[in-house]
Design a protein around this motif. Structure first.
Motif, PDB file in Angstrom:
ATOM      1  N   PHE A 105       0.757  -1.078   0.172  1.00 20.19           N
ATOM      2  CA  PHE A 105       0.050  -0.059  -0.029  1.00 20.19           C
ATOM      3  C   PHE A 105       0.795   1.375  -0.027  1.00 20.19           C
ATOM      4  CE2 PHE A 105      -2.981   3.093   1.720  1.00 20.19           C
ATOM      5  CZ  PHE A 105      -3.893   2.976   0.879  1.00 20.19           C
ATOM      6  N   GLY A 106       2.048   1.112   0.788  1.00 20.71           N
ATOM      7  CA  GLY A 106       2.735   2.512   0.660  1.00 20.71           C
ATOM      8  C   GLY A 106       3.402   2.705  -0.668  1.00 20.71           C
ATOM      9  N   ILE A 107       3.812   1.565  -1.083  1.00 16.57           N
ATOM     10  CA  ILE A 107       4.403   1.467  -2.622  1.00 16.57           C
ATOM     11  C   ILE A 107       3.409   2.214  -3.639  1.00 16.57           C
ATOM     12  CG2 ILE A 107       5.421   0.398  -4.563  1.00 16.57           C
ATOM     13  CD1 ILE A 107       7.285  -0.322  -2.519  1.00 16.57           C
ATOM     14  N   PHE A 108       2.043   1.632  -3.351  1.00 16.68           N
ATOM     15  CA  PHE A 108       1.026   2.225  -4.182  1.00 16.68           C
ATOM     16  C   PHE A 108       0.882   3.493  -4.229  1.00 16.68           C
ATOM     17  CE2 PHE A 108      -3.671   2.865  -4.700  1.00 16.68           C
ATOM     18  CZ  PHE A 108      -3.805   2.644  -5.911  1.00 16.68           C
ATOM     19  N   LEU A 109       0.777   4.108  -2.583  1.00 15.40           N
ATOM     20  CA  LEU A 109       0.812   5.941  -2.914  1.00 15.40           C
ATOM     21  C   LEU A 109       1.831   6.283  -3.114  1.00 15.40           C
ATOM     22  CD1 LEU A 109      -0.237   5.871   1.179  1.00 15.40           C
ATOM     23  CD2 LEU A 109      -1.624   6.399  -0.923  1.00 15.40           C
ATOM     24  N   GLN A 110       3.252   5.829  -3.196  1.00 15.55           N
ATOM     25  CA  GLN A 110       4.240   6.463  -3.910  1.00 15.55           C
ATOM     26  C   GLN A 110       4.050   6.616  -5.318  1.00 15.55           C
ATOM     27  OE1 GLN A 110       7.655   4.147  -2.744  1.00 15.55           O
ATOM     28  NE2 GLN A 110       8.034   5.175  -0.811  1.00 15.55           N
ATOM     29  N   GLU A 111       3.496   5.610  -5.761  1.00 18.18           N
ATOM     30  CA  GLU A 111       3.374   5.412  -7.390  1.00 18.18           C
ATOM     31  C   GLU A 111       2.325   6.220  -7.616  1.00 18.18           C
ATOM     32  OE1 GLU A 111       5.747   4.327  -9.336  1.00 18.18           O
ATOM     33  OE2 GLU A 111       6.664   3.999  -7.559  1.00 18.18           O
ATOM     34  N   VAL A 112       1.044   6.363  -6.850  1.00 21.47           N
ATOM     35  CA  VAL A 112       0.194   7.351  -7.388  1.00 21.47           C
ATOM     36  C   VAL A 112       0.512   8.766  -7.284  1.00 21.47           C
ATOM     37  CG1 VAL A 112      -2.055   8.220  -6.675  1.00 21.47           C
ATOM     38  CG2 VAL A 112      -1.815   5.728  -6.558  1.00 21.47           C
ATOM     39  N   ALA A 113       1.392   9.129  -6.209  1.00 23.08           N
ATOM     40  CA  ALA A 113       2.059  10.518  -6.212  1.00 23.08           C
ATOM     41  C   ALA A 113       2.963  10.699  -7.466  1.00 23.08           C
ATOM     42  CB  ALA A 113       2.698  10.644  -4.937  1.00 23.08           C
ATOM     43  N   LYS A 114       3.707  10.055  -7.531  1.00 24.34           N
ATOM     44  CA  LYS A 114       4.591  10.128  -8.969  1.00 24.34           C
ATOM     45  C   LYS A 114       3.965  10.284 -10.035  1.00 24.34           C
ATOM     46  CE  LYS A 114       8.132   7.562 -11.429  1.00 24.34           C
ATOM     47  NZ  LYS A 114       8.598   6.179 -11.513  1.00 24.34           N
ATOM     48  N   PHE A 115       2.961   9.390 -10.335  1.00 25.21           N
ATOM     49  CA  PHE A 115       1.827   9.469 -11.406  1.00 25.21           C
ATOM     50  C   PHE A 115       1.369  10.746 -11.749  1.00 25.21           C
ATOM     51  CE2 PHE A 115      -1.795   8.295 -13.858  1.00 25.21           C
ATOM     52  CZ  PHE A 115      -1.293   8.136 -15.215  1.00 25.21           C
ATOM     53  N   GLY A 214      11.659  22.165   1.369  1.00 27.18           N
ATOM     54  CA  GLY A 214      11.879  21.594   0.227  1.00 27.18           C
ATOM     55  C   GLY A 214      11.668  20.085   0.213  1.00 27.18           C
ATOM     56  N   GLY A 215      12.160  19.594  -1.090  1.00 25.98           N
ATOM     57  CA  GLY A 215      12.360  18.175  -1.236  1.00 25.98           C
ATOM     58  C   GLY A 215      11.083  17.345  -0.896  1.00 25.98           C
ATOM     59  N   ILE A 216       9.951  17.892  -1.304  1.00 29.19           N
ATOM     60  CA  ILE A 216       8.638  17.029  -1.242  1.00 29.19           C
ATOM     61  C   ILE A 216       8.632  16.439  -2.667  1.00 29.19           C
ATOM     62  CG2 ILE A 216       6.151  17.134  -1.264  1.00 29.19           C
ATOM     63  CD1 ILE A 216       6.615  20.049   0.349  1.00 29.19           C
ATOM     64  N   GLU A 217       8.735  15.120  -2.588  1.00 30.81           N
ATOM     65  CA  GLU A 217       8.562  14.127  -3.512  1.00 30.81           C
ATOM     66  C   GLU A 217       8.080  12.769  -3.275  1.00 30.81           C
ATOM     67  OE1 GLU A 217      11.564  11.552  -4.293  1.00 30.81           O
ATOM     68  OE2 GLU A 217      12.747  12.065  -2.554  1.00 30.81           O
TER      69      GLU A 217
ATOM     70  N   LEU B 297       3.207   0.881 -10.219  1.00 29.08           N
ATOM     71  CA  LEU B 297       1.884   1.228 -10.192  1.00 29.08           C
ATOM     72  C   LEU B 297       0.939   0.199 -10.193  1.00 29.08           C
ATOM     73  CD1 LEU B 297       0.249   3.917  -9.456  1.00 29.08           C
ATOM     74  CD2 LEU B 297       0.122   4.451 -12.195  1.00 29.08           C
ATOM     75  N   ALA B 298       1.093  -0.637 -11.101  1.00 26.86           N
ATOM     76  CA  ALA B 298       0.518  -1.729 -11.635  1.00 26.86           C
ATOM     77  C   ALA B 298       0.701  -2.964 -10.532  1.00 26.86           C
ATOM     78  CB  ALA B 298       0.521  -2.461 -12.861  1.00 26.86           C
ATOM     79  N   LEU B 299       1.668  -3.096 -10.144  1.00 24.45           N
ATOM     80  CA  LEU B 299       2.202  -4.531  -9.212  1.00 24.45           C
ATOM     81  C   LEU B 299       1.657  -4.235  -7.880  1.00 24.45           C
ATOM     82  CD1 LEU B 299       5.974  -5.164  -9.750  1.00 24.45           C
ATOM     83  CD2 LEU B 299       4.044  -6.446 -10.004  1.00 24.45           C
ATOM     84  N   ALA B 300       1.648  -2.798  -7.219  1.00 27.65           N
ATOM     85  CA  ALA B 300       1.266  -2.727  -5.936  1.00 27.65           C
ATOM     86  C   ALA B 300      -0.084  -3.012  -5.601  1.00 27.65           C
ATOM     87  CB  ALA B 300       1.664  -1.222  -5.507  1.00 27.65           C
ATOM     88  N   PRO B 301      -0.983  -2.725  -6.286  1.00 22.47           N
ATOM     89  CA  PRO B 301      -2.479  -3.163  -6.315  1.00 22.47           C
ATOM     90  C   PRO B 301      -2.422  -4.608  -6.322  1.00 22.47           C
ATOM     91  CG  PRO B 301      -2.529  -1.066  -7.748  1.00 22.47           C
ATOM     92  CD  PRO B 301      -1.095  -1.721  -7.411  1.00 22.47           C
TER      93      PRO B 301
END
Lengths: 295, 332
Positions: A105-115, A214-217, B297-301
């Motif tokens: 779930f943590g990775i998912f949040l990161q990737e959504v933020a990046k996307f 700064g450094g919000i990523e 993004l696809a892997l996490a879900p």
């Protein structure tokens, strides 16, 4: 040249940073103490809070103090949704599953933020000037961040010890089955606890912008995960207020060790401090796995 | 010895050999099969510890990265001599150093962390990746944040054709060898006293401890074996990539991918990572071509869904489906 004034100044700065670290860690030990689930994606919730703070400031001109309330609401809602959608299904199962679930779930949040907001770092300055401590300039925003963090923790304390819901939560910590027999809706307590824990974590993310402008990523949360684990372990992992005190201690240690590393000139002090955080986790777990602050 | 008792392992090796022959014989399959070899090997190595103990180490990729650094630094050091030693010696030393470094790190971290249970173990090891990365960047060893590149050393010491052969052909076979050795290791562990002790540990750690299983020692043994193999896999990857930079080497995606493949195939099984790796490798190949940069993004879900609905993976599901039949005995 290190003077006594400088050491005191660094310590005061450490106390302010430490109260913030305490707030940023309380959610972790709250979840572990009550639901027995380790939030291995902890840092990503801090990151979400920092983004909320950034967008509120950039789009609406709201200072982080106000946006931390919104951040709390967002985290609170996420906690409920997460509990009813995923966590309630894996409670009581193998520990591995909940660990992997929260990590994913943590990775998912990161990737959504990046996307959504790209990986490039953002930042903003809420210029309030600075105050003078022993001849050293200290930004006022950090002072506010430290004080507000302490106030939020005080509110949590009052909630836990002076309200009916707080008593219900504490009874579940003591004995879930006994609490259920006495008419406490344990599932509701779990959902509420996760909501509060994530609310506090996301709110601390909003306040983090007062310390580091700064450094919000998307990946800014990872060091917070390691740090929060180090602090929670120091405080005994299951006790929220133990975590707060450990956070205070950790803030002072981090600031002083940064100062010493810069003086000793061994490599890059920024990276070395982060390495020492990891080494400290192992050391504490080796010497006192029950936490420094527990008897 | 009756060969039939090991027929599941033999079938698995035959399937793997077919993949290897396809890789040798049809040059067009080179790209996708080398991805497959790496990911299957990565998750077999991961599975050797996590699958057999149900303890998860989120900083796992640190061992692969350390192997990459160790192997790369060894190659660079040996080739800096005025007359470089033969290629085979250089590569053998790279693998040995990579394995030994990973073994030392695993002993140091494992000695403390395997004493801990469940979530505490995860806490002790989640910072491993970040910690090692910051140590390398902070002290500036092995090139610090600017990375370690060995391409020029290889080209200058040997020649360009050898360099191409080593990086595009030999590296794949070396990774395949690590994969084969890992499969053999897991199989031997599962069938040994150690494996039965770990099975008891997975069911109930306290009870296993009371019954005389030295849980701490058993966990440490598989942790160290698994980490050493991960280091050697790293050496293979270094020979293939000929360069390493801290942000990519310590990327969390490797850990996620190893978990996804192991769980998709089935934790604690030998065949699981092969099946999971075949499915994942093909999917990844298609996804990277059509949606570059969006795989996590696809892997996490997908991983979250697996945790909730499908925690035993494909092999686990098949074992339940064909319980008591011959197929079950083949699914090790």
């Amino acid at each position: 040249m290190v003077t006594a004034e400088y050491v005191i100044f660094v310590t005061i700065a450490g106390v302010m940073l430490g109260t913030f670290y305490g707030l940023a860690t309380i959610g972790l030990s709250f979840t572990f103490g009550i639901l027995r689930i380790l939030n291995s994606g902890h840092g990503s919730f801090v990151m979400i809070g920092a983004y909320i703070s950034y967008w509120c400031f950039a789009l609406l001109g709201l200072p982080p103090l106000v946006s931390s309330l919104l951040a709390f609401a967002v985290g609170f809602f996420m906690g409920f949704a997460l509990y009813h959608g995923l966590i309630s299904r894996v409670l009581g199962g193998p520990e591995l599953i909940s660990l992997v679930l929260m990590f994913a779930f943590g990775i998912f949040l990161q990737e959504v933020a990046k996307f959504s907001w790209s990986a490039s770092p953002r930042g903003f300055t809420w210029g309030l000037g600075s105050i003078n401590i022993f001849g050293y300039e200290y930004p006022l925003t950090r002072l506010i961040g430290g004080v507000v963090s302490a106030v939020i923790v005080l509110v949590l304390y009052v909630f836990l010890f002076r309200t009916k819901s707080g008593n219900a939560i504490r009874s579940v910590v003591e004995d879930p089955e006994g609490a259920a027999l006495c008419g406490v809706n344990v599932s509701r307590v779990y959902a509420l606890s996760l909501a509060i824990a994530l609310g506090l974590t996301v709110a601390s993310g909003a306040l983090s912008t007062l310390f580091v402008s700064g450094g919000i990523e998307p990946y800014m949360g990872d060091p917070y995960t390691t740090r929060a684990f180090a602090i929670a372990v120091l405080g005994g992992l299951t006790s929220p207020f133990g975590s707060f005190l450990a956070g205070l201690l950790f803030g002072i240690i981090e600031n002083l060790s940064y100062m010493l590393l810069s003086l000793a000139n061994v490599g890059n002090p920024f990276s070395m401090t982060r390495f020492l955080t990891f080494a400290m986790i192992l050391l504490v777990l080796l010497i006192r796995p029950q936490g420094l602050l527990k008897r | 010895m009756d060969i039939r008792t090991h027929r599941s392992l033999i079938i698995l090796f035959l399937v793997s050999l077919i993949l290897l022959f396809v890789r040798v014989g049809i040059p067009e399959t080179r790209q996708i099969l080398s991805i497959l070899f790496f990911y299957i090997a990565l998750s077999e190595v991961f599975n050797l510890f996590t699958g057999l103990t149900l303890y998860v180490c989120f900083g796992y990729v640190a061992f692969v990265a350390l192997g990459m650094y160790g192997g790369g630094a060894t190659i660079k050091y040996l080739l800096s001599a005025s007359s470089p030693p033969p290629l085979a010696v250089v590569l053998a030393c790279a693998f040995a150093v990579a394995g030994i470094l990973a073994l030392i790190l695993a002993l140091a971290v494992g000695w403390i962390s395997v004493r801990l249970k469940g979530a505490y173990f995860a806490i002790a090891t989640i910072g491993l990746n970040e910690g090692l990365k910051n140590l390398i960047e902070g002290t500036g060893i092995w090139g610090g944040s600017s990375g370690l590149v060995i391409a020029n050393d290889l080209i200058q010491s040997y020649n360009y054709d050898t360099f191409i052969f080593v990086t595009s052909e030999l590296a794949d076979y070396l990774i395949f060898t690590v994969y084969a050795v890992t499969i053999l290791c897991i199989y031997l562990v599962i069938k040994s006293r150690l494996g039965y002790g770990l099975a008891a540990l997975r069911e109930d750690e306290e009870a296993a401890n009371v019954m005389g299983v030295n849980v701490v020692r058993y966990k440490l043994i598989v942790f160290v074996i698994s980490a050493t193999l991960a280091g050697m896999l790293g050496a293979g990857k270094m020979i293939k990539d000929v360069a390493i930079y801290p942000p990519q080497a310590f990327a969390v995606s490797y850990t996620v991918e190893a978990i996804v493949i192991s769980m998709l195939g089935g934790l604690g099984t030998v065949t699981g990572p092969v099946i999971g790796g075949l499915i994942y490798g093909v999917l990844k190949y298609v996804l990277t071509v059509s949606f570059p940069g969006l795989q996590l993004l696809a892997l996490a879900p997908a991983l979250m869904a697996m945790c909730v609905m499908f925690p035993y993976g494909i092999v686990g599901w098949l074992r339940r489906r064909f319980k008591g039949s011959k197929i079950e005995s083949l699914l090790i």
